[in-house]
Design an enzyme around this catalytic site. Structure first.
Site, PDB file in Angstrom:
ATOM      1  N   SER A  17       7.376  67.152  46.752  1.00  0.00           N
ATOM      2  CA  SER A  17       8.064  67.275  47.911  1.00  0.00           C
ATOM      3  C   SER A  17       7.862  66.187  48.947  1.00  0.00           C
ATOM      4  CB  SER A  17       7.566  68.524  48.606  1.00  0.00           C
ATOM      5  OG  SER A  17       7.787  69.677  47.908  1.00  0.00           O
ATOM      6  N   HIS A 117       6.094  76.025  52.079  1.00  0.00           N
ATOM      7  CA  HIS A 117       5.479  75.961  50.754  1.00  0.00           C
ATOM      8  C   HIS A 117       4.288  76.860  50.875  1.00  0.00           C
ATOM      9  CE1 HIS A 117       8.073  74.115  48.309  1.00  0.00           C
ATOM     10  NE2 HIS A 117       8.206  72.954  49.219  1.00  0.00           N
TER      11      HIS A 117
END
Length: 177
Positions: A17, A117
């Protein structure tokens, strides 16, 4: 649960990410009026010495010199010697770890991707040096990316700790940066 039902062999998965906002945060911490070094707590004395030597500048100009790396091709063309790059890697990975794992707003991660997340039960697992050298990657996150690890047996627990206690699971490798 869907993962376990659809692909029962998988019990761990990871993302790669971006770290949006890292460079902007770093600029706010490092420079003021484009020349003044602001937050001395970001670096050890040794890191300050190494950076001022590397950039051939005074401590007060160090922030601007560090930020300017991402605006030209010096960074991506490999014009630094290996030992110079190791200095930069140590400093920037340490700053990225601080931004992703420690910088908070109202108890939650300042980084929107980390917030997403971690809320979903992931662990901040690893930072990746020079993982995105595109223009956008350099502008947003100084080329650094992060892996968020989802272990199916701990997602629920991590999510609950995040929601109730603002606690996030951080791998030791990230904490050591």
């Amino acid at each position: 649960r869907m993962w376990k039902r659809d692909i029962p062999e998988i019990d761990t998965f990871s993302t790669l990410s971006p770290i949006p906002g890292f460079r902007k945060w770093m600029e706010q911490k490092l420079i003021h009026n484009k020349t003044t070094f602001v937050d001395p707590s970001l670096f050890t004395n040794m890191e300050r010495e190494e950076l001022t030597k590397l950039f051939k500048c005074q401590t007060e100009d160090m922030g601007h010199a560090l930020i300017s790396l991402f605006d030209n091709n010096i960074w991506t063309e490999g014009k630094f010697k290996q030992e110079e790059e190791e200095v930069l890697k140590g400093v920037l990975m340490g700053l990225a770890a601080r931004y992703v794992a420690e910088e908070k707003h109202r108890g939650k991660p300042l980084c929107p991707v980390a917030r997403f997340h971690c809320k979903n039960g992931a662990e901040i697992f690893r930072l990746n040096w020079k993982a995105d050298l595109s223009r956008q990657g350099m502008q947003r996150s100084a080329g650094i990316m992060v892996n968020y690890l989802y272990r199916l047996d701990s997602i629920q627990e991590n999510h609950i700790k995040y929601e109730l206690y603002d606690s996030i699971k951080i791998n030791d490798s990230v904490m050591k940066l």
